[in-house]
Structure formats: structure tokens, C-alpha cells
Design an enzyme around this catalytic site. Structure first.
Site, mmCIF file in Angstrom:
data_model
loop_
_atom_site.group_PDB
_atom_site.id
_atom_site.type_symbol
_atom_site.label_atom_id
_atom_site.label_comp_id
_atom_site.label_asym_id
_atom_site.label_seq_id
_atom_site.Cartn_x
_atom_site.Cartn_y
_atom_site.Cartn_z
ATOM 1 N N ARG A 190 26.147 -28.103 26.166
ATOM 2 C CA ARG A 190 25.300 -27.456 27.183
ATOM 3 C C ARG A 190 23.938 -27.130 26.582
ATOM 4 O O ARG A 190 22.892 -27.386 27.189
ATOM 5 C CB ARG A 190 25.989 -26.188 27.688
ATOM 6 C CG ARG A 190 25.256 -25.409 28.774
ATOM 7 C CD ARG A 190 26.110 -24.204 29.182
ATOM 8 N NE ARG A 190 25.538 -23.395 30.252
ATOM 9 C CZ ARG A 190 24.831 -22.274 30.066
ATOM 10 N NH1 ARG A 190 24.587 -21.837 28.839
ATOM 11 N NH2 ARG A 190 24.373 -21.586 31.104
ATOM 12 N N GLN A 220 25.234 -23.302 38.196
ATOM 13 C CA GLN A 220 24.687 -22.163 37.441
ATOM 14 C C GLN A 220 23.486 -22.578 36.597
ATOM 15 O O GLN A 220 22.559 -21.799 36.392
ATOM 16 C CB GLN A 220 25.791 -21.596 36.534
ATOM 17 C CG GLN A 220 25.426 -20.310 35.822
ATOM 18 C CD GLN A 220 25.886 -20.300 34.373
ATOM 19 O OE1 GLN A 220 25.588 -21.212 33.613
ATOM 20 N NE2 GLN A 220 26.606 -19.268 33.999
ATOM 21 N N HIS A 247 18.008 -22.052 34.062
ATOM 22 C CA HIS A 247 18.353 -21.688 35.448
ATOM 23 C C HIS A 247 17.283 -22.013 36.489
ATOM 24 O O HIS A 247 17.282 -21.440 37.566
ATOM 25 C CB HIS A 247 18.744 -20.207 35.538
ATOM 26 C CG HIS A 247 19.885 -19.851 34.633
ATOM 27 N ND1 HIS A 247 21.166 -20.309 34.835
ATOM 28 C CD2 HIS A 247 19.929 -19.121 33.495
ATOM 29 C CE1 HIS A 247 21.946 -19.865 33.860
ATOM 30 N NE2 HIS A 247 21.226 -19.154 33.030
ATOM 31 N N SER A 296 25.117 -15.723 32.326
ATOM 32 C CA SER A 296 24.747 -17.090 31.953
ATOM 33 C C SER A 296 25.786 -17.689 31.001
ATOM 34 O O SER A 296 26.931 -17.902 31.393
ATOM 35 C CB SER A 296 23.329 -17.095 31.361
ATOM 36 O OG SER A 296 22.895 -18.404 31.120
ATOM 37 N N LEU A 297 25.418 -17.933 29.747
ATOM 38 C CA LEU A 297 26.395 -18.422 28.763
ATOM 39 C C LEU A 297 27.642 -17.537 28.741
ATOM 40 O O LEU A 297 28.762 -18.022 28.554
ATOM 41 C CB LEU A 297 25.759 -18.440 27.367
ATOM 42 C CG LEU A 297 26.788 -18.540 26.240
ATOM 43 C CD1 LEU A 297 27.273 -19.956 26.091
ATOM 44 C CD2 LEU A 297 26.298 -17.955 24.959
ATOM 45 N N GLN A 324 22.422 -15.543 25.964
ATOM 46 C CA GLN A 324 21.476 -15.779 24.871
ATOM 47 C C GLN A 324 20.451 -14.652 24.781
ATOM 48 O O GLN A 324 20.034 -14.103 25.787
ATOM 49 C CB GLN A 324 20.771 -17.116 25.077
ATOM 50 C CG GLN A 324 21.727 -18.279 24.925
ATOM 51 C CD GLN A 324 21.014 -19.607 24.913
ATOM 52 O OE1 GLN A 324 20.522 -20.062 23.898
ATOM 53 N NE2 GLN A 324 20.967 -20.242 26.060
#
EC number: 2.3.1.39
Length: 309
Positions: free
Chosen positions: A117, A250, A201, A92-93, A11
Site C-alpha cells: 500500500r 478509503q 486520500h 487511515s492505516l 501515519q
């Protein structure tokens, strides 16, 4: 042939109008977005091309948009006869994008999964109570210490180790502000608040992770066709349950991007191709391993040049 890896952004890389040039050159881009739109029940391509930006920036819409953009670019690469990378990793994503491209998760499943998510992440923390900030020019240990001392019963911790001297912290808004001030007092050049609605996170994401685990259990995970370095352990898992577990953890653990890039370099990777909008990961690469080169594959000229190598 130079050993190369594919890296997939997270993101922050989304923009209205992203991939328009690629779509004009390669029909498979819009075809990929049409598949995602069918899975989601709304026109994702129209959202990415027309916005408005505040809609595209809602995390449950950002996440499917970026995943689809990355998968579309990977499909262009494959369709044009591009060679398989030695490894993959996603920030991440972006880890979900990597897992789709490595054949681990079905694309339509992944699109719906990252939408959920995003919703779970947004629901976990009431609007305005969480924050993130980028700490520039301070070592990891000093940042961790500043967070510990600034917590005062609230949550704040390092969550993205993006490159040496660039670490993102997240948690409760007030704790992030205190930690940012403590980092500056300890010698950080800057503490920049990030324009995000969700403190990703950190421990505040645990309720979202619990919900995500339920959804992940419903999805089939295949063995990867290309090794995918995960964010949380900096390991290449092959077992579906281990991959699922890493995706759950994660959500409330830091993204170990610096270590992931170092790991790929140690495995013999010499070049990183960023497969997605923007050039965030390309910009971080040299700061992590100065012998690595990197480039983004999101313009027709860049794609054509890479395919010729």
C-alpha cells in the site's frame, strides 16, 4: 464496567525508539516484530529502535512499523487478560491494525499488504508534486468550497476530518497552496503544510487503489470478532467483500474520523483506548465528543492501570 473502544493511529505517530519501554516489560512486543520482520525480509524492530528517522518515515516502511506496533500492544492486552472492546476503529492505516486485531486479516498478510500500500501510494504521485496541509479553525463546508475554487483543473480536497476545526486537505502541491491561502482568507486560524511525500486520500490515489484492489483480492477476509467502524462509510461491515471494497475506496476518499468517533459514542462507548505509538487520537477525542474520555496504551504504567479497571 465502562464501555470502551480501541482506536488505532495512522501515519505521523511513528518515532524512533517507539515501544522500547513496553518491549522491556513484555517480550511479546519483540516477538510480534520478529513475525513482521520474517514477513518483510528485513529487521523491522531494528528500524524502529535505531532509525534513521528518514528511513522509518518512508511510507512503505512507516506503514508496517505502525501496524506491527499496534498489533503488539493489542497482544499485550490480550495476553494480560484484558477484556474485548465493544468496538474498534483505525485512522487511515490504523484501519488495517483494527482489522488484524478483530481477526479479519492474518497479521503476516497485513504486514506485506500495507508495505505494498505504501509503495503504491508513493508510485502514484511523483515526488514533490503532491502535498497535504492541516486547516485549523474553519468549518468543513468553507474548506470544501475553498478547495473547489482553488482547484483550477488540479486536484485538491478535504481528506481527513480529524475533529471539528481540524481538517487536512491534499492534492497537487500548487492547488493545496492556493486552497490553504483561500482557507486563511475565509477565516482559518492556520494552514500548516504537513511533512509528507504522498497526498493521501485524494483523487490522485486512484491508481494506487486499483493496484491495492488486486492485492486485497488475494487475501482471505474473516468475519470480525469485534465490530470495526470503517473510515469511508462510518459503518461496521461483516462481509469480506464489503470490507475489501471499503479499504480500496478509503485510499482516495476522506477519513471520516469525526463521524467515526461520534458513531461510537452514539453506540454507548464511553472511553477510547489508543492502541499504538503517540497520543494523536487521544488528543482529538474531547474535541469531537466532550463526554468521551480517552487514553493511550503505549506505556507499561498506562497498560497496567487499564488492565486493572
Amino acid at each position: 464496567m465502562t464501555q470502551f473502544a480501541f482506536v488505532f493511529p495512522g501515519q505521523g505517530s511513528q518515532t524512533v525508539g517507539m515501544l522500547a519501554d513496553m518491549a522491556a516489560s513484555y517480550p511479546i512486543v519483540e516477538e510480534t516484530f520478529a513475525e513482521a520482520s520474517a514477513a518483510l525480509g528485513y529487521d523491522l524492530w531494528a528500524l524502529t529502535q535505531q532509525g534513521p528517522a528518514e528511513e522509518l518515515n518512508k511510507t512503505w516502511q512507516t506503514q508496517p512499523a505502525l501496524l506491527t506496533a499496534s498489533v503488539a500492544l493489542y497482544r499485550v492486552w490480550q495476553q494480560q487478560g484484558g477484556k474485548a472492546p465493544a468496538m474498534m476503529a483505525g485512522h487511515s492505516l490504523g484501519e488495517y491494525s483494527a482489522l488484524v486485531c478483530a481477526g479479519v486479516i492474518d497479521f503476516a498478510d497485513a504486514v506485506r499488504l500495507v508495505e505494498m500500500r505504501g509503495k503504491f501510494m508513493q508510485e502514484a504521485v511523483p515526488e514533490g508534486t503532491g502535498a497535504m496541509a492541516a486547516i485549523i479553525g474553519l468549518d468543513d463546508a468553507s474548506i470544501a468550497k475553498a478547495c473547489e475554487e482553488a482547484a483550477e483543473g488540479q486536484v485538491v480536497s478535504p481528506v481527513n476530518f480529524n475533529s471539528p476545526g481540524q481538517v487536512v486537505i491534499a492534492g497537487h502541491k500548487e492547488a493545496v497552496e492556493r486552497a490553504g491561502a483561500a482557507c486563511k482568507a475565509a477565516g482559518a486560524k492556520r494552514a500548516l503544510p504537513l511533512p509528507v511525500s504522498v497526498p493521501s486520500h485524494c483523487a490522485l490515489m486512484k491508481p494506487a487503489a486499483d493496484k491495492l484492489a488486486v492485492e486485497l483480492a488475494k487475501i482471505t477476509f474473516n468475519a470480525p470478532t469485534v465490530p470495526v467502524v470503517n473510515n469511508v462509510d462510518v459503518k461496521c461491515e461483516t462481509n469480506g467483500d464489503a470490507i475489501r471494497d471499503a479499504l480500496v475506496r478509503q485510499l482516495y476518499n476522506p477519513v471520516q474520523w469525526t463521524k467515526s468517533v461520534e458513531y461510537m459514542a452514539a453506540q454507548g462507548v464511553e472511553h477510547l483506548y489508543e492502541v499504538g505509538p503517540g497520543k494523536v487520537l487521544t488528543g482529538l477525542t474531547k474535541r469531537i465528543v466532550d463526554t468521551l474520555t480517552a487514553s493511550a496504551l503505549n506505556e507499561p504504567s498506562a497498560m497496567a492501570a487499564a488492565l486493572e479497571l
